[in-house]
Motif scaffolding. Structure first.
Motif, PDB file in Angstrom:
ATOM      1  N   ARG A 105       0.839  -1.205   0.000  1.00  0.00           N
ATOM      2  CA  ARG A 105       0.000   0.000   0.000  1.00  0.00           C
ATOM      3  C   ARG A 105       0.862   1.238   0.000  1.00  0.00           C
ATOM      4  O   ARG A 105       1.882   1.306   0.689  1.00  0.00           O
ATOM      5  CB  ARG A 105      -0.887  -0.011   1.241  1.00  0.00           C
ATOM      6  CG  ARG A 105      -1.904   1.101   1.312  1.00  0.00           C
ATOM      7  CD  ARG A 105      -2.805   0.908   2.529  1.00  0.00           C
ATOM      8  NE  ARG A 105      -2.155   1.273   3.768  1.00  0.00           N
ATOM      9  CZ  ARG A 105      -2.271   2.462   4.368  1.00  0.00           C
ATOM     10  NH1 ARG A 105      -2.968   3.405   3.797  1.00  0.00           N
ATOM     11  NH2 ARG A 105      -1.674   2.695   5.517  1.00  0.00           N
TER      12      ARG A 105
ATOM     13  N   VAL B   5      -2.968   9.080   0.618  1.00  0.00           N
ATOM     14  CA  VAL B   5      -4.365   9.213   1.008  1.00  0.00           C
ATOM     15  C   VAL B   5      -5.220   8.041   0.555  1.00  0.00           C
ATOM     16  O   VAL B   5      -6.112   7.603   1.281  1.00  0.00           O
ATOM     17  CB  VAL B   5      -4.954  10.521   0.432  1.00  0.00           C
ATOM     18  CG1 VAL B   5      -6.430  10.638   0.759  1.00  0.00           C
ATOM     19  CG2 VAL B   5      -4.186  11.714   0.984  1.00  0.00           C
ATOM     20  N   THR B   6      -4.935   7.509  -0.638  1.00  0.00           N
ATOM     21  CA  THR B   6      -5.817   6.511  -1.239  1.00  0.00           C
ATOM     22  C   THR B   6      -6.070   5.327  -0.341  1.00  0.00           C
ATOM     23  O   THR B   6      -7.194   4.918  -0.122  1.00  0.00           O
ATOM     24  CB  THR B   6      -5.243   6.022  -2.578  1.00  0.00           C
ATOM     25  OG1 THR B   6      -5.048   7.131  -3.428  1.00  0.00           O
ATOM     26  CG2 THR B   6      -6.183   5.023  -3.236  1.00  0.00           C
ATOM     27  N   GLY B   7      -5.023   4.727   0.165  1.00  0.00           N
ATOM     28  CA  GLY B   7      -5.185   3.626   1.099  1.00  0.00           C
ATOM     29  C   GLY B   7      -5.446   2.278   0.505  1.00  0.00           C
ATOM     30  O   GLY B   7      -5.592   1.307   1.222  1.00  0.00           O
ATOM     31  N   GLU B   8      -5.566   2.174  -0.836  1.00  0.00           N
ATOM     32  CA  GLU B   8      -5.906   0.889  -1.432  1.00  0.00           C
ATOM     33  C   GLU B   8      -4.800  -0.126  -1.205  1.00  0.00           C
ATOM     34  O   GLU B   8      -3.615   0.151  -1.359  1.00  0.00           O
ATOM     35  CB  GLU B   8      -6.131   1.060  -2.933  1.00  0.00           C
ATOM     36  CG  GLU B   8      -6.434  -0.239  -3.665  1.00  0.00           C
ATOM     37  CD  GLU B   8      -6.627  -0.045  -5.150  1.00  0.00           C
ATOM     38  OE1 GLU B   8      -6.657   1.115  -5.604  1.00  0.00           O
ATOM     39  OE2 GLU B   8      -6.752  -1.061  -5.862  1.00  0.00           O
ATOM     40  N   LEU B   9      -5.203  -1.340  -0.865  1.00  0.00           N
ATOM     41  CA  LEU B   9      -4.291  -2.472  -0.766  1.00  0.00           C
ATOM     42  C   LEU B   9      -4.216  -3.170  -2.121  1.00  0.00           C
ATOM     43  O   LEU B   9      -5.249  -3.453  -2.725  1.00  0.00           O
ATOM     44  CB  LEU B   9      -4.789  -3.485   0.253  1.00  0.00           C
ATOM     45  CG  LEU B   9      -4.496  -3.262   1.732  1.00  0.00           C
ATOM     46  CD1 LEU B   9      -5.203  -4.320   2.563  1.00  0.00           C
ATOM     47  CD2 LEU B   9      -3.011  -3.273   2.002  1.00  0.00           C
TER      48      LEU B   9
END
Lengths: 111, 113
Positions: free
Chosen positions: B94, B98-102
């Motif tokens: 990750r 800001v996005t936080g996508e795994l």
């Protein structure tokens, strides 16, 4: 810590019908809620996500709703197709590094 | 292509043997994770690492060890102390933005014979 519950564990729908999967979380500080789709033997992939400052988000046939007061969020799939068949996971994240996942919903779309 | 590569995809191990699962990413992500997936139990966190030379135990770290000597690599060793190691293992990374996508790898299925 955070506890995420997901229901139902299995779901079968006829092609063209809608499917709804629900998750609840316990930590009011959680502020990011992604949904992942995992096809058989494949990696989980993000399909939609929502942040706590938004109540609903749509992307074509999928949508996610969030109720912060009740601490639950839901995935809605409309006009289901056979390729929607997969395991879907919800997750909650409150910043930092840990994501807390639900136990998954196995969706089967019957042609 | 940017992504996460796990190897091997399938691995068989005899009881009492240690085994190391590889995870490499070229996404320039700082954070990396190892999850264990068992039927009906979702994804459970084993270890995670925020930066090089640092890692933290997750919920089920007993019987596992990791290292993070390079940003791109986060190998997981399943030791003989892990009582029930047969499972599907997923590595993820990750961006700490800001996005936080795994982003997940394809997974490694370990079977103990």
């Amino acid at each position: 810590g955070e506890n995420v519950e997901q229901h139902p564990s299995t779901l079968s729908v006829q092609e063209g019908d809608s499917a709804v999967i629900k998750c609840t979380y316990s930590d009011s500080a959680s502020n990011y809620f992604p949904w992942y789709k995992q096809e058989l033997g494949k990696r989980p992939q993000l399909i939609i996500d929502i942040r706590s400052n938004v109540g609903e988000k749509k992307d074509q046939r999928i949508a996610v709703t969030l109720n912060k007061t009740a601490k639950h969020f839901s995935l809605h799939i409309t006009e289901t197709q056979p390729e929607d068949s997969a395991v879907y996971f919800c997750a909650a994240h409150r910043g930092g590094n840990q994501f807390y996942f639900g136990t998954g919903t196995s969706l089967t779309v019957i042609p | 292509d940017g992504g996460i590569t796990q190897s091997p995809k399938y691995l068989f191990r005899k009881e009492g043997q240690n085994v190391t699962l590889s995870c490499e990413q070229n996404l320039n992500h700082d954070a990396m994770y190892w999850y264990r997936q068992d039927p009906g139990q979702g994804l459970r966190l084993i270890y995670y690492s925020q930066i090089v030379n640092d890692f933290q135990k997750g919920d089920i770290a007993e019987g596992y060890s990791v290292s993070r000597e390079k940003k791109e690599s986060f190998p997981l060793t399943v030791t003989s102390a892990q009582k029930n190691p047969t499972a599907f293992y997923l590595c993820a990374s990750r961006d700490r933005g800001v996005t936080g996508e795994l982003f997940f790898g394809e997974g490694s299925r370990l079977t103990v014979l």
